[in-house]
Motif scaffolding. Sequence first.
Motif, mmCIF file in Angstrom:
data_model
loop_
_atom_site.group_PDB
_atom_site.id
_atom_site.type_symbol
_atom_site.label_atom_id
_atom_site.label_comp_id
_atom_site.label_asym_id
_atom_site.label_seq_id
_atom_site.Cartn_x
_atom_site.Cartn_y
_atom_site.Cartn_z
ATOM 1 N N PHE A 33 -43.300 -16.944 -70.738
ATOM 2 C CA PHE A 33 -42.217 -17.290 -70.043
ATOM 3 C C PHE A 33 -42.563 -17.556 -68.532
ATOM 4 C CE2 PHE A 33 -39.445 -15.941 -73.437
ATOM 5 C CZ PHE A 33 -38.454 -16.919 -73.591
ATOM 6 N N LEU A 34 -43.117 -16.369 -67.993
ATOM 7 C CA LEU A 34 -43.555 -16.730 -66.536
ATOM 8 C C LEU A 34 -44.189 -17.772 -66.303
ATOM 9 C CD1 LEU A 34 -43.279 -15.406 -63.694
ATOM 10 C CD2 LEU A 34 -45.227 -14.092 -64.437
ATOM 11 N N VAL A 35 -45.271 -18.193 -67.051
ATOM 12 C CA VAL A 35 -46.203 -19.449 -66.869
ATOM 13 C C VAL A 35 -45.340 -20.503 -66.586
ATOM 14 C CG1 VAL A 35 -48.061 -20.587 -67.652
ATOM 15 C CG2 VAL A 35 -48.578 -18.324 -67.341
ATOM 16 N N VAL A 36 -44.646 -20.875 -67.817
ATOM 17 C CA VAL A 36 -43.914 -21.945 -68.019
ATOM 18 C C VAL A 36 -43.003 -22.165 -66.859
ATOM 19 C CG1 VAL A 36 -42.098 -23.030 -69.357
ATOM 20 C CG2 VAL A 36 -43.893 -22.138 -70.434
ATOM 21 N N MET A 37 -42.227 -20.923 -66.598
ATOM 22 C CA MET A 37 -41.113 -21.049 -65.443
ATOM 23 C C MET A 37 -41.802 -21.235 -64.059
ATOM 24 S SD MET A 37 -38.539 -21.103 -67.049
ATOM 25 C CE MET A 37 -37.179 -21.138 -65.786
ATOM 26 N N THR A 38 -43.019 -20.697 -63.913
ATOM 27 C CA THR A 38 -43.779 -21.152 -62.582
ATOM 28 C C THR A 38 -44.090 -22.514 -62.415
ATOM 29 O OG1 THR A 38 -44.755 -19.006 -62.784
ATOM 30 C CG2 THR A 38 -45.972 -20.301 -61.232
ATOM 31 N N VAL A 39 -44.754 -23.085 -63.680
ATOM 32 C CA VAL A 39 -44.985 -24.751 -63.675
ATOM 33 C C VAL A 39 -43.734 -25.380 -63.165
ATOM 34 C CG1 VAL A 39 -45.842 -26.595 -64.701
ATOM 35 C CG2 VAL A 39 -47.061 -24.339 -65.179
ATOM 36 N N ILE A 40 -42.525 -24.998 -63.833
ATOM 37 C CA ILE A 40 -41.586 -25.823 -63.291
ATOM 38 C C ILE A 40 -41.150 -25.566 -61.957
ATOM 39 C CG2 ILE A 40 -39.168 -25.957 -63.926
ATOM 40 C CD1 ILE A 40 -39.557 -25.248 -66.876
ATOM 41 N N ALA A 41 -40.983 -24.390 -61.546
ATOM 42 C CA ALA A 41 -40.583 -24.109 -60.263
ATOM 43 C C ALA A 41 -41.503 -24.784 -59.145
ATOM 44 C CB ALA A 41 -40.645 -22.505 -60.025
ATOM 45 N N LYS A 42 -42.909 -24.935 -59.413
ATOM 46 C CA LYS A 42 -43.781 -25.239 -58.577
ATOM 47 C C LYS A 42 -43.487 -27.007 -58.361
ATOM 48 C CE LYS A 42 -47.421 -24.889 -56.200
ATOM 49 N NZ LYS A 42 -47.682 -24.169 -54.974
ATOM 50 N N ASN A 43 -43.201 -27.527 -59.658
ATOM 51 C CA ASN A 43 -42.837 -28.992 -59.537
ATOM 52 C C ASN A 43 -41.459 -29.118 -58.977
ATOM 53 O OD1 ASN A 43 -44.792 -30.606 -60.920
ATOM 54 N ND2 ASN A 43 -44.551 -29.015 -62.335
ATOM 55 N N LEU A 44 -40.624 -28.450 -59.021
ATOM 56 C CA LEU A 44 -39.082 -28.217 -58.535
ATOM 57 C C LEU A 44 -39.332 -28.375 -56.960
ATOM 58 C CD1 LEU A 44 -36.645 -26.169 -60.644
ATOM 59 C CD2 LEU A 44 -36.362 -28.644 -59.988
ATOM 60 N N VAL A 45 -40.037 -27.635 -56.516
ATOM 61 C CA VAL A 45 -39.901 -27.418 -55.039
ATOM 62 C C VAL A 45 -40.607 -28.663 -54.374
ATOM 63 C CG1 VAL A 45 -39.700 -25.096 -55.021
ATOM 64 C CG2 VAL A 45 -41.941 -25.960 -54.871
ATOM 65 N N ARG A 46 -41.479 -29.193 -55.131
ATOM 66 C CA ARG A 46 -42.191 -30.490 -54.659
ATOM 67 C C ARG A 46 -41.368 -31.783 -54.869
ATOM 68 N NH1 ARG A 46 -47.899 -30.529 -54.994
ATOM 69 N NH2 ARG A 46 -47.785 -32.117 -56.356
ATOM 70 N N SER A 47 -40.371 -31.723 -55.546
ATOM 71 C CA SER A 47 -39.612 -32.900 -55.921
ATOM 72 C C SER A 47 -38.565 -33.417 -54.821
ATOM 73 C CB SER A 47 -38.770 -32.447 -57.122
ATOM 74 O OG SER A 47 -37.772 -31.575 -56.978
ATOM 75 N N ALA A 48 -37.830 -34.257 -55.051
ATOM 76 C CA ALA A 48 -36.891 -35.017 -54.102
ATOM 77 C C ALA A 48 -35.771 -33.768 -53.821
ATOM 78 C CB ALA A 48 -36.131 -35.922 -54.712
ATOM 79 N N LEU A 49 -35.630 -32.904 -54.955
ATOM 80 C CA LEU A 49 -34.379 -31.681 -54.976
ATOM 81 C C LEU A 49 -35.292 -30.771 -53.971
ATOM 82 C CD1 LEU A 49 -31.856 -30.478 -55.786
ATOM 83 C CD2 LEU A 49 -33.131 -29.454 -57.891
ATOM 84 N N GLY A 50 -36.438 -30.426 -54.159
ATOM 85 C CA GLY A 50 -36.937 -29.334 -53.563
ATOM 86 C C GLY A 50 -37.106 -29.840 -52.037
ATOM 87 N N ARG A 51 -37.217 -30.893 -51.725
ATOM 88 C CA ARG A 51 -37.347 -31.403 -50.234
ATOM 89 C C ARG A 51 -35.948 -31.236 -49.828
ATOM 90 N NH1 ARG A 51 -40.884 -35.042 -52.469
ATOM 91 N NH2 ARG A 51 -39.415 -36.826 -52.562
ATOM 92 N N SER A 52 -35.015 -31.537 -50.686
ATOM 93 C CA SER A 52 -33.358 -31.569 -49.873
ATOM 94 C C SER A 52 -32.977 -29.929 -49.588
ATOM 95 C CB SER A 52 -32.521 -31.939 -51.146
ATOM 96 O OG SER A 52 -32.951 -33.250 -51.792
ATOM 97 N N TRP A 53 -33.752 -29.237 -50.590
ATOM 98 C CA TRP A 53 -33.497 -27.633 -50.377
ATOM 99 C C TRP A 53 -34.119 -27.301 -48.957
ATOM 100 C CZ3 TRP A 53 -35.433 -25.731 -55.692
ATOM 101 C CH2 TRP A 53 -34.531 -25.903 -56.782
ATOM 102 N N MET A 54 -35.273 -27.845 -48.913
ATOM 103 C CA MET A 54 -35.766 -27.333 -47.453
ATOM 104 C C MET A 54 -35.337 -28.023 -46.379
ATOM 105 S SD MET A 54 -39.895 -26.845 -48.678
ATOM 106 C CE MET A 54 -39.998 -27.898 -50.122
ATOM 107 N N ALA A 55 -34.614 -29.453 -46.404
ATOM 108 C CA ALA A 55 -34.127 -30.040 -45.307
ATOM 109 C C ALA A 55 -32.817 -29.154 -45.130
ATOM 110 C CB ALA A 55 -33.680 -31.386 -45.649
ATOM 111 N N ILE A 56 -31.984 -28.614 -46.071
ATOM 112 C CA ILE A 56 -30.840 -27.943 -45.841
ATOM 113 C C ILE A 56 -31.269 -26.496 -45.226
ATOM 114 C CG2 ILE A 56 -29.024 -26.618 -46.721
ATOM 115 C CD1 ILE A 56 -28.761 -28.771 -49.063
ATOM 116 N N ARG A 57 -32.380 -25.921 -45.676
ATOM 117 C CA ARG A 57 -32.884 -24.592 -44.906
ATOM 118 C C ARG A 57 -32.949 -24.942 -43.537
ATOM 119 N NH1 ARG A 57 -38.556 -22.988 -46.639
ATOM 120 N NH2 ARG A 57 -38.773 -24.796 -45.685
#
Lengths: 354, 436
Positions: free
Chosen positions: A188-212
């Motif tokens: 579970f952890l490996v799969v979720m880590t890969v997903i998270a790693k991709n998410l934070v580099r996606s457009a969504l992740g960049r939007s998060w960081m912009a809001i932050r």
Amino acid sequence: MIFREAGQFKSSYREDEAHLVLREERLFVLAVTLFAAVVVPAIAGEYLLRSILIPFLIFALATIGLNILVGYTGLISLGTAGFMAVGAFAAYKIATSFPWMHFGIVFVLAAVVAAVVGIAFGLPSLRIKGFYLAVTTLAAHFFIEWTLTHFGWFSNYASSGVISSPPLETFGYVIDAAWERYLLCLGFLVVMTVIAKNLVRSALGRSWMAIRDMDVAAEVIGIPILKTKLLAFAISSFYCGLAGALWAFVFLGSVEAQAFDIFRAFDVLFMVIIGGLGSIVGSYLGAGFFVILPIVITNVAGLFGGAVATDTLASLELVVFGGMIVFFLIVEPFGLARIWELAKEKLRLWPFPY
Amino acid sequence: MQFRKVAIGVTAAAMLAGSAQAAEQFIPVAAYWTGPYAAGGSAFGDGMADYYEFLNIRDGGINGVKLTYEKCETAYKTDRIVECYEKMKNNGPTGSPFYHPFSTGGTYAVFERAEADKIPIITIGYGRTDASDGRVFPYLFPALTNYWSQSTAKIKFIGSLEGGMEKLKGLKIANVHHDSAYGKETIPVLEEQAKKYGFEFRNFPVAHPGLDQKAIWLQIARQYRPDYVILRGWGVMNPTSLKEAARVRFPANKIVGVWWSGSEEDTRPAGDAAEGYYAAGYHGAGTDYPVIQWMMEHLYSKGKGSVDQDRLGTIYVNRAFAMAMVGTEAIRDAMKMVGENRPVTGPEVQAALEQLTFDKARLEKLGAVGLLPEFAMTCQDHEGGAPVRFLQWNNGAWTSASDWIETDQSIVRPMVEKSAAAYAAEKGITPRDCGA
């Protein structure tokens, strides 16, 4: 020198955008993953697997979840334990209502329930920020805890309120041994880590960081604040809910609201801060620091065989642990992840630093 | 050459130590010396360890088998209770013969893995009530008595204060309980009894940790005006309740506490407000028992033992001794059953626990007449049907307020069996045949 970049050319955009750019890094991550998946279950004893490594993996998952919210989107939350509890109880309710369902699906559905609850409690974040948001998520925690202990429906009307979780059965095979449970969590952890790693580099992740970094500016450049913040809450709660379900089903083997008290929420928040805000690898390091270090302190002091009284030892553990937190935060305010980055820099330059 | 000699010496010493260890019985001691409930936890951990130490000093252990123990800090956290269990389960030549989790949440987290590991879990006065049905829970022993049984004894005690069970009709009882799984556990059994005896009761939940009870006590004293209050608290909630009751002039001698509300740690902080307050117990208070006198003689007067001298005779320390005796006597019986004086294993202790009987003769031998009640466990009944005793707080000490009161198993047992059967159905367990 150890991280030798010479001769590694990127000839396509795909290679340039890879998660791990250097060959050494790729090999290292691969080696660690293989070690964790093959060597550890083969050599580690039951105590190590059941009491140290499984909690570590589950906390790492919860920490990644909270890091998405706190580290990447800049929304402080104290509701982690509450969302974990939602995940655990949802998994219990789903598993007992539909006994034929595969536990993997149960866990994912439970995490979805946690995500929905997370969205509901994320709504105030649109108007409130900083410490005020922390207080509203604290309210969320207490509301969830109160609901779960007050309505017997959530615990199938068990008289004591503590319920035992159903067995983990997959295609007629019951996952029970320590190494099987460990591998389940690791998977579970490996799969979720890969997903998270991709998410934070996606457009969504960049939007998060912009809001932050500045939410007004983010809004001006056209980032939908409502959707982005709520997505952060949803995804963060999804991770926490999954961690809660694993905690109850794979680690404890029982489902109780007290296992997810407010201190659990603080623990996970501290793991994020110690590990490094806005870093996936930091989530691992923070969880490791928090889960493994107290046990190491106790066991090392225990080696002196009775020279230290148990009550002194118990207090000593808290003192040493607290001291180390203060020390690390003074020496490296950006967390263990920053130390990790510096180490990698050093490895690139070694043995000729400049 | 020098090095070789040393090496031989070390090896010989290690072998000696190894052979010495073979005759030792390991016992795990997991409790909480830190955290919000350390007042109880430190007494449980230290008191049990002291009793084992006392047996070592006086008798050289049990039947000549020395007892060794390891203390493990759980901080009353479920995950740490599991960690301690896993750490110690294989210690010593035979592993843990039994384990006391000292928390209801911890009991739920360890009992299934303990059943797989074949290590009995002893939960005296807490834990899973329906585990009293030994057919479904072979390795779980809520020995002596459980919450539901206690509740029946409490109503009987109130009846005796009133001068007869028929006087209960029309009485009003307020159930002031900790708003948690533990606090709510007795509500169903109170409902049964209210039906049976014709009294009326109302629940007053107190939110954790229970420091703010002003509104509740105003409501109790001004609106509901009950004849009795049942206090089902834990930790700081208890002294707060007593103080608030005194503030609204509700008499303390109309409050009956449960056994987690009846220690010195609960009454002393309340000061005068606690004067006359009743509480349940499954063991006696004070130091007036031969066993405690022996322990003072062999252990405490020599400056040994980890319990503070001035805590001797308090409820929590006596409770620790009582719990330790149940375990050590099970080990003694297990040795008798295997016919050998050697360290015993979990399954052997489990078999011994299923026939463990504390009768008058055994209590006299232990020097614990009055400290512990008589009880007997069987394969079917892991509770043992021990009676409950009530104590009253008078001039800064717990004094006996009643004789041992039998619990009403005609109410409790069917509820236990129903709950255990539901668990068995949920888990797909076929209850053992106990030959009954």
